[in-house]
Design a protein around this motif. Structure first.
Motif, PDB file in Angstrom:
ATOM      1  N   ILE A  10       0.852  -1.193   0.000  1.00 30.81           N
ATOM      2  CA  ILE A  10       0.000   0.000   0.000  1.00 30.81           C
ATOM      3  C   ILE A  10       0.884   1.238   0.000  1.00 30.81           C
ATOM      4  O   ILE A  10       1.780   1.376   0.835  1.00 30.81           O
ATOM      5  CB  ILE A  10      -0.916   0.005   1.243  1.00 30.81           C
ATOM      6  N   TYR A  11       0.623   2.138  -0.934  1.00 28.66           N
ATOM      7  CA  TYR A  11       1.420   3.366  -1.091  1.00 28.66           C
ATOM      8  C   TYR A  11       0.606   4.537  -0.555  1.00 28.66           C
ATOM      9  O   TYR A  11      -0.475   4.850  -1.075  1.00 28.66           O
ATOM     10  CB  TYR A  11       1.753   3.572  -2.569  1.00 28.66           C
ATOM     11  N   CYS A  46      -1.976  -0.778  -4.115  1.00 29.48           N
ATOM     12  CA  CYS A  46      -3.052   0.054  -3.589  1.00 29.48           C
ATOM     13  C   CYS A  46      -2.518   1.423  -3.209  1.00 29.48           C
ATOM     14  O   CYS A  46      -1.348   1.569  -2.829  1.00 29.48           O
ATOM     15  CB  CYS A  46      -3.653  -0.643  -2.360  1.00 29.48           C
ATOM     16  N   ILE A  47      -3.385   2.424  -3.299  1.00 29.31           N
ATOM     17  CA  ILE A  47      -3.097   3.777  -2.819  1.00 29.31           C
ATOM     18  C   ILE A  47      -3.923   4.030  -1.565  1.00 29.31           C
ATOM     19  O   ILE A  47      -5.117   3.720  -1.536  1.00 29.31           O
ATOM     20  CB  ILE A  47      -3.468   4.835  -3.877  1.00 29.31           C
ATOM     21  N   ILE A  95      -7.802   3.104  -1.145  1.00 25.76           N
ATOM     22  CA  ILE A  95      -8.443   3.220   0.153  1.00 25.76           C
ATOM     23  C   ILE A  95      -8.233   4.646   0.644  1.00 25.76           C
ATOM     24  O   ILE A  95      -7.374   5.366   0.128  1.00 25.76           O
ATOM     25  CB  ILE A  95      -7.914   2.197   1.182  1.00 25.76           C
ATOM     26  N   MET A  96      -9.034   5.070   1.606  1.00 27.09           N
ATOM     27  CA  MET A  96      -8.888   6.435   2.104  1.00 27.09           C
ATOM     28  C   MET A  96      -8.990   6.465   3.619  1.00 27.09           C
ATOM     29  O   MET A  96      -9.546   5.555   4.244  1.00 27.09           O
ATOM     30  CB  MET A  96      -9.954   7.349   1.492  1.00 27.09           C
ATOM     31  N   ASP A  97      -8.426   7.508   4.203  1.00 24.77           N
ATOM     32  CA  ASP A  97      -8.528   7.717   5.639  1.00 24.77           C
ATOM     33  C   ASP A  97      -9.990   7.872   6.037  1.00 24.77           C
ATOM     34  O   ASP A  97     -10.743   8.615   5.390  1.00 24.77           O
ATOM     35  CB  ASP A  97      -7.761   8.974   6.057  1.00 24.77           C
ATOM     36  N   GLY A 358       3.744 -10.255   6.289  1.00 24.14           N
ATOM     37  CA  GLY A 358       2.735  -9.230   6.485  1.00 24.14           C
ATOM     38  C   GLY A 358       2.572  -8.413   5.223  1.00 24.14           C
ATOM     39  O   GLY A 358       3.227  -8.656   4.198  1.00 24.14           O
ATOM     40  N   SER A 359       1.683  -7.449   5.287  1.00 23.60           N
ATOM     41  CA  SER A 359       1.548  -6.488   4.199  1.00 23.60           C
ATOM     42  C   SER A 359       2.499  -5.322   4.452  1.00 23.60           C
ATOM     43  O   SER A 359       3.035  -5.167   5.549  1.00 23.60           O
ATOM     44  CB  SER A 359       0.098  -6.005   4.098  1.00 23.60           C
ATOM     45  N   ALA A 360       2.703  -4.502   3.425  1.00 26.62           N
ATOM     46  CA  ALA A 360       3.696  -3.426   3.504  1.00 26.62           C
ATOM     47  C   ALA A 360       3.049  -2.084   3.209  1.00 26.62           C
ATOM     48  O   ALA A 360       2.268  -1.957   2.265  1.00 26.62           O
ATOM     49  CB  ALA A 360       4.837  -3.683   2.519  1.00 26.62           C
ATOM     50  N   GLY A 361       3.394  -1.090   4.013  1.00 21.96           N
ATOM     51  CA  GLY A 361       2.930   0.271   3.799  1.00 21.96           C
ATOM     52  C   GLY A 361       4.093   1.180   3.459  1.00 21.96           C
ATOM     53  O   GLY A 361       5.030   1.319   4.251  1.00 21.96           O
TER      54      GLY A 361
END
Length: 543
Positions: A10-11, A46-47, A95-97, A358-361
């Protein structure tokens, strides 16, 4: 539908600082659309958009005054729809905050709630009477300094705010509040959004009895810059009622196949524990992250300890690890004392991130190796930095605009005056400069992200650590197909480790590493990734 988020990358886009399209000095949705090709070229999945909803911007959008409108600073709902369309066409999720633990004090909900004690939304926020001597109801403190309680003259009561006084906390003990928040989420999901990053996900509930927080047991003998750090926040956040609420969120999300949630756990004492708890099973959040890897600690014991602790006990939770974001000093500056070469440190950091389970941010600018910007006091916009300067310089240093073109004013971010200055240290690392250099950090990010997709073990495979002395971190990733061994030298000094049961061949993304028979020589911040027969490899290093 496949769980694309599990092991996904996720970027994070900080819209104010990504690209300005209209010259007002503030990034916007049209600017993001113009730069989507750059994000897609990295190979992320993903963004994540930091807040774009309507806000007075007292806390840069984390104070929402209308959940169902885009703030005019960033554009319109039509711009949002166009962004979704173009991102999806490029194969990117969005995705968004979602900032729902609190609102702005200008939100219509709060204005109505504050008007009197007997209106329809009187109990939508956390209100409490003063003590007999006029002091606040208890000792809870605000993250941004001072009491977490603010007096309101019309109500003749205090209201709770865990952050700024203009960010009153919603009362999640009220089912009507929960229903309203779920309606907000449905609004965005119905527009095609792929999920949410849930801000301050452990702050939704407070102790209904308003019990006082005890002091923090250990301050390591050092006075705190912020009194908030002197309390153990047992009653002001991270309450057990949160689990049932998160189940409601997941049940609603399950009506939208393929969407995801990633929760931000802000709790220094129980962060990892809550990450596990909030993602365990299939009826809570999909992913969570905490601040465990967002601080200065940079050791094999630290990384190993946190990952092993998360996956211990057989729970089924899932982490989303990150090294930088919009709230912390960039890791290229935090971890610089452990390196001699920024280029080697940037490569090591992304290799570590992408090989942990895990996933990465990733945070915008990481792909350029951006350091923290040195912001002057008169340039500050962050309320935290303004209040606690100079011991805590706030978050502006990691929020400065993206440098796109070195030769243009403000590095091509805007043709106006940027809301935060772009420093020379960033301009020298601009996108166009790195595009022209095949050996740049930017090209390496693309290389390793593409390489990772060819190794299923790195997305969902198991992880097992080898017993090595500091500063060597070594582990295997196994999924029965293209298993790997990963070895990292987390220091600025060269060293040699011994390998056995490993195919003596370096994967092409290895850096500052050399094989000499069974000896692996790692330079400063060097690392090696090697193929291995499942379960047979060994890495030996004794300091």
């Amino acid at each position: 539908m496949t769980e694309w988020w599990r092991g996904g990358v996720i970027y994070q886009v900080y819209p104010r600082s990504f690209q300005d399209s209209n010259g007002d000095g503030i990034g916007d949705l049209a600017g993001i659309i113009d730069r989507l090709d750059h994000i897609a070229s990295l190979g992320v999945d993903c963004i994540w958009l930091s807040p774009i909803t309507q806000s007075p911007q007292a806390d840069m959008g984390y104070d929402v005054s209308d959940y169902m409108q885009v703030d005019p600073l960033f554009g319109s709902l039509q711009d949002f729809d166009l962004l979704m369309e173009k991102a999806h066409a490029l194969g990117l999720k969005v995705i968004m905050d979602q900032v729902v633990s609190h609102t702005s004090s200008q939100h219509p909900w709060f204005l109505e709630s504050a008007f009197s004690r007997d209106n329809a939304k009187a109990d939508w926020y956390v209100w409490a009477d003063a003590n007999p001597d006029g002091t606040p109801p208890n000792n809870w403190l605000s993250v941004f300094g001072g009491s977490a309680w603010e007096w309101h003259t019309a109500r003749k009561q205090y209201y709770l705010h865990n952050f700024l006084t203009s960010q009153p906390d919603l009362n999640f003990h009220n089912p009507a509040v929960q229903d309203a928040v779920l309606d907000v989420m449905r609004f965005w999901l119905d527009r095609g959004l792929d999920g949410f990053r849930l801000d301050t996900v452990n702050y939704y509930f407070h102790d209904a009895r308003l019990r006082a927080n005890p002091p923090l047991a250990e301050l390591n003998g050092k006075p705190a810059t912020n009194p908030y750090d002197m309390q153990s926040h047992q009653f002001s956040k991270s309450q057990p009622e949160n689990l049932d609420w998160l189940r409601k969120v997941r049940a609603m999300m399950d009506d939208y196949p393929g969407v995801t949630t990633v929760g931000e756990v802000g709790d220094d004492e129980r962060g990892l524990e809550l990450m596990k708890k909030y993602t365990s099973g299939s009826d809570l959040l999909h992913m969570c992250y905490s601040f465990d890897f967002l601080g200065p600690k940079f050791s094999a014991a630290h990384f190993r300890g946190k990952v092993e602790a998360f996956f211990s006990g057989g729970e089924t939770g899932w982490p989303c690890w990150s090294f930088s974001n919009h709230d912390v000093i960039r890791h290229m500056t935090r971890w610089a004392p452990n390196s001699v070469s920024p280029a080697d440190l940037s490569r090591q950091a992304i290799a570590l991130m992408l090989t942990l389970k895990g996933s990465a941010g990733l945070y915008q600018g990481e792909e350029l190796g951006l350091p923290e910007a040195d912001i002057l006091y008169e340039e500050l916009t962050d309320p935290r930095g303004i209040r606690f300067w100079p011991e805590d310089k706030g978050r502006d240093g990691c929020r400065t605009p993206m440098p796109w073109q070195q030769s243009l004013p403000h590095a091509g971010f805007t043709h106006g005056t940027p809301w935060l200055p772009i420093k020379h240290s960033a301009t020298a690392l601009s996108v166009d400069v790195q595009e022209a250099n095949p050996a740049s950090t930017l090209h390496y990010y693309r290389q390793i992200l593409a390489w990772r997709k060819t190794h299923p073990a790195l997305k969902t495979g198991d992880i097992a650590f080898f017993d090595c002395d500091e500063p060597v971190l070594a582990y295997s990733r196994t999924a029965g197909n293209k298993d790997l061994i990963c070895v990292f030298n987390l220091s600025a000094e060269p060293l040699t480790v011994t390998l056995s049961g490993v195919e003596l061949a370096l994967e092409p993304v290895s850096n500052n590493a050399e094989l000499d028979g069974a000896s692996l020589k790692l330079g400063p911040n060097g690392f090696a990734i090697l193929p291995a027969p499942a379960g047979e490899g060994r890495v030996v290093y004794s300091a």
